[in-house]
Write a protein that holds these residues in place. Structure first.
Motif, PDB file in Angstrom:
ATOM      1  N   VAL B  22       0.838  -1.197   0.000  1.00 32.34           N
ATOM      2  CA  VAL B  22       0.000   0.000   0.000  1.00 32.34           C
ATOM      3  C   VAL B  22       0.878   1.254   0.000  1.00 32.34           C
ATOM      4  O   VAL B  22       0.592   2.235  -0.671  1.00 32.34           O
ATOM      5  CB  VAL B  22      -0.949   0.000   1.219  1.00 32.34           C
ATOM      6  N   TYR B  26       0.356   4.184  -2.519  1.00 27.59           N
ATOM      7  CA  TYR B  26      -0.246   5.384  -1.922  1.00 27.59           C
ATOM      8  C   TYR B  26       0.781   6.491  -1.665  1.00 27.59           C
ATOM      9  O   TYR B  26       0.512   7.660  -1.928  1.00 27.59           O
ATOM     10  CB  TYR B  26      -0.948   5.009  -0.617  1.00 27.59           C
ATOM     11  N   ASP B  30       1.698   7.910  -5.237  1.00 30.62           N
ATOM     12  CA  ASP B  30       0.619   8.858  -5.024  1.00 30.62           C
ATOM     13  C   ASP B  30      -0.661   8.441  -5.765  1.00 30.62           C
ATOM     14  O   ASP B  30      -1.322   9.244  -6.409  1.00 30.62           O
ATOM     15  CB  ASP B  30       1.052  10.269  -5.459  1.00 30.62           C
ATOM     16  N   ALA B  32      -4.261   5.943  -5.179  1.00 33.65           N
ATOM     17  CA  ALA B  32      -5.015   5.065  -4.278  1.00 33.65           C
ATOM     18  C   ALA B  32      -5.344   3.796  -5.071  1.00 33.65           C
ATOM     19  O   ALA B  32      -6.147   3.826  -5.990  1.00 33.65           O
ATOM     20  CB  ALA B  32      -6.284   5.747  -3.800  1.00 33.65           C
ATOM     21  N   ASP B  33      -4.669   2.711  -4.744  1.00 34.94           N
ATOM     22  CA  ASP B  33      -4.772   1.486  -5.548  1.00 34.94           C
ATOM     23  C   ASP B  33      -5.652   0.457  -4.839  1.00 34.94           C
ATOM     24  O   ASP B  33      -5.235  -0.174  -3.877  1.00 34.94           O
ATOM     25  CB  ASP B  33      -3.365   0.919  -5.783  1.00 34.94           C
ATOM     26  N   LEU B  87      -7.841   5.346  -9.945  1.00 39.81           N
ATOM     27  CA  LEU B  87      -8.743   4.740  -8.964  1.00 39.81           C
ATOM     28  C   LEU B  87      -9.720   3.790  -9.651  1.00 39.81           C
ATOM     29  O   LEU B  87      -9.935   2.657  -9.209  1.00 39.81           O
ATOM     30  CB  LEU B  87      -9.506   5.842  -8.225  1.00 39.81           C
ATOM     31  N   ILE B 215      -7.685  -2.569   2.050  1.00 42.73           N
ATOM     32  CA  ILE B 215      -6.993  -1.314   1.736  1.00 42.73           C
ATOM     33  C   ILE B 215      -7.061  -0.368   2.928  1.00 42.73           C
ATOM     34  O   ILE B 215      -6.103   0.341   3.243  1.00 42.73           O
ATOM     35  CB  ILE B 215      -7.595  -0.633   0.471  1.00 42.73           C
ATOM     36  N   LEU B 219      -4.025   1.225   4.970  1.00 40.18           N
ATOM     37  CA  LEU B 219      -3.874   2.671   5.190  1.00 40.18           C
ATOM     38  C   LEU B 219      -3.803   2.999   6.672  1.00 40.18           C
ATOM     39  O   LEU B 219      -3.001   3.833   7.093  1.00 40.18           O
ATOM     40  CB  LEU B 219      -5.046   3.421   4.556  1.00 40.18           C
TER      41      LEU B 219
END
Lengths: 263, 299
Positions: B22, B26, B30, B32-33, B87, B215, B219
């Motif tokens: 992540v 992320y 940069d 958001a996967d 995204l 995810i 995060l």
């Protein structure tokens, strides 16, 4: 060194927003020529530079750098011929990376990147020496994140990055417009020094007539996507703001030279 | 209680690999996967199906990694070559993986009870289960740490970082930014799938649902790690991510012990992450108000 042949670019073709930003521009730059480009808003200055750098592709026409046809070559591949400094000081550097990392990235421009270390000790030494010549106090701060630098320092660093590997063509896109007058002057003088030292072929866009007259050995003025004025040699040396405005009015057939230009 | 803490640490260590994945998308790229929600399950599914088919457990993990990498590549190509927003690309891959994972397992879950796992070597020494998992997971995390630390110092690694930081600058330095984005997503999802495979082996089953909400857990671990343990250097960040994953698991264990219903777990995690992400904005607003007030009193 640079050949632009009959370059045309149309944005948003077929929509109400259709605009022809370059209307058949042809421009040849001899090696070592330092050309300043001036023109009002929407004249096509930045568009011209963006077409040369590959950020935009031409609708028709050709672009050759050092004899190589790059008209359809993507931006990242063209980068090996080019050194670029942008208007926005944030644009030319990676803010979250260190000064030395940024320089190391620039030092590998045009080379294949592999699994070797991203920066070596010899390079660090070399970067330190090069930065010391700039007299900005950056040589002792190699492992400082670039985002902590001032706008002027960032532009100076970008300038060093653009010329670290000698480019076939240096593109300066209003690179002092976002700086205060004193810093702008310093960065401009630095630019001139490097250009003279390395005999760099240069295209410098500016919106400041005095700078356009003072620097370089050739000046072109764009108007509505066409070249309205092109002076070089002795004629360029003897230019004044007044004579330039006069030339422009003659060439474009309009008196409405915007006040902005005369500033 | 001790055993529960050990369980949380074991889980945290395995999830560190997920958090690393992540982090790459992320923080480094940069982006958001959301692919990770599918690729963690994919890693579990491949490993479980492989073990059931008689493939050595360690080898199945290799296939898990390859599976995750492929998933990352699909997202990368959708995003760069086909210009679909990042995204959305990752959501598409995530949804597609649901079916793919069902195909891999043949059903919604695969049990690994009485099947060999990578933890067997230590279990045979009569080490408690949690300790065995901690030891093995620690080996994987150490390996991942070394690989990441090395890789992001190489020329290609630096090019990926530059791409995530300032794409235009990267292109101006001759970096093929599309390729770097794909590569970043490939590597990230490789780590995520490895986590999935390890987790499946430690809990003795793989389940089609196991990726849901992962995810957010990734995060949460990342942010907890960065806030509590710092992110001054890359070295520091990698350590923080590991400690953050463990801390997250210990917190979850504690709130469950204090009587929070397990059903509320995802709500709790989501609120935590939302708060953590909003913190800078809230801080700025509070500061702005303070300054405004200060200005009035000064005048």
């Amino acid at each position: 060194m640079l050949k632009v042949e009959n370059a045309r670019i149309v944005f948003h073709p077929g929509t109400v927003n259709e605009t022809e930003a370059l209307r058949g521009i042809s421009l040849h730059l001899a090696p070592g020529e330092f050309v300043t480009v001036i023109g009002g808003n929407g004249a096509g200055k930045s568009t011209l530079l963006n077409c040369v750098s590959g950020a935009y592709f031409l609708t028709s026409g050709k672009i050759l750098i050092d004899g190589q046809d790059v008209t359809n070559v993507p931006e990242f591949k063209r980068a090996k011929y080019l050194g670029r400094v942008f208007q926005d000081p944030m644009m030319g550097t990676a803010g979250n990376m260190w000064i030395e990392e940024n320089l190391a990235l620039a030092f590998r421009r045009g080379q294949k990147r592999g699994l070797k270390w991203g920066i070596t000790n010899e390079e660090r030494e070399m970067f330190r020496e090069q930065l010391a010549q700039f007299d900005l106090g950056l040589e002792g701060r190699l492992s400082t994140k670039v985002k902590l630098l001032s706008g002027g320092q960032r532009q100076a660093l970008t300038l060093l990055m653009a010329t670290l590997v000698k480019p076939k063509l240096l593109l300066l896109d209003e690179h002092t417009a976002a700086l205060d007058p004193k810093t702008a002057k310093k960065v401009l003088e630095l630019s001139e020094q490097i250009i003279e030292r390395d005999h760099l072929t240069t295209l410098m866009v500016t919106h400041n007539m005095r700078d356009a007259i003072k620097y370089g050995n050739r000046l072109i003025m764009l108007h509505n996507g066409e070249i309205a004025v092109d002076v070089s040699g002795e004629e360029k040396k003897n230019l004044t703001v007044e004579s330039l405005i006069e030339k422009f009015s003659e060439a474009s057939g309009s008196d409405e030279v915007s006040d902005k230009l005369a500033l | 209680m001790l055993n529960e803490i050990l369980g949380a640490v074991a889980l945290g260590l395995m999830w560190t690999l997920m958090t690393y994945g992540v982090y790459i998308s992320y923080r480094v790229l940069d982006v958001a996967d959301l692919t990770v929600e599918g690729s963690i399950t994919m890693g579990a599914a491949i490993s479980a199906a492989g073990i059931v088919a008689g493939i050595p457990p360690l080898v199945t993990l290799l296939f898990s990694v390859l599976g995750g990498m492929t998933a990352g590549m699909v997202t990368g190509i959708l995003h760069t070559t086909l210009k679909i927003p990042a995204l959305l690309s990752s959501i598409l891959t995530m949804i597609a993986l649901w079916s793919v994972n069902l195909h891999i397992m043949g059903k919604a879950n695969v049990s690994l009870l009485k099947q060999p796992t990578v933890f067997d070597a230590l279990l045979k020494l009569h080490l408690p289960k949690n300790l065995a998992v901690i030891c093995i997971a620690l080996l994987f995390v150490a390996g991942a740490f070394l690989i990441l630390y090395w890789f992001f110092g190489t020329e290609i690694g630096c090019a990926i970082r530059a791409t995530g930081n300032n794409e235009r600058m990267a292109r101006a330095q001759g970096i093929n930014t599309d390729r770097m984005k794909i590569l970043g997503l490939v590597i990230g999802n490789g780590f995520v799938a490895l986590a999935g495979g390890l987790i499946a082996q430690s809990q003795s089953f793989a389940d089609i649902q196991m990726g849901t909400g992962s995810i957010v857990i990734g995060l949460a671990s990342l942010i907890i790690g960065e806030v509590l343990f710092g992110k001054k250097t890359f070295f520091n960040s990698l350590i923080s991510l590991c400690l953050g994953s463990i801390t997250y698991r210990v917190i979850i264990m504690l709130v469950l012990k204090l009587g929070m219903p397990a059903n509320d777990l995802k709500l709790f995690t989501a609120i935590t992450v939302a708060l953590a992400l909003a913190l800078p904005t809230i801080k700025a607003k509070v500061n702005a108000k303070k300054t405004a007030k200060g200005g009035v009193t000064n005048a």
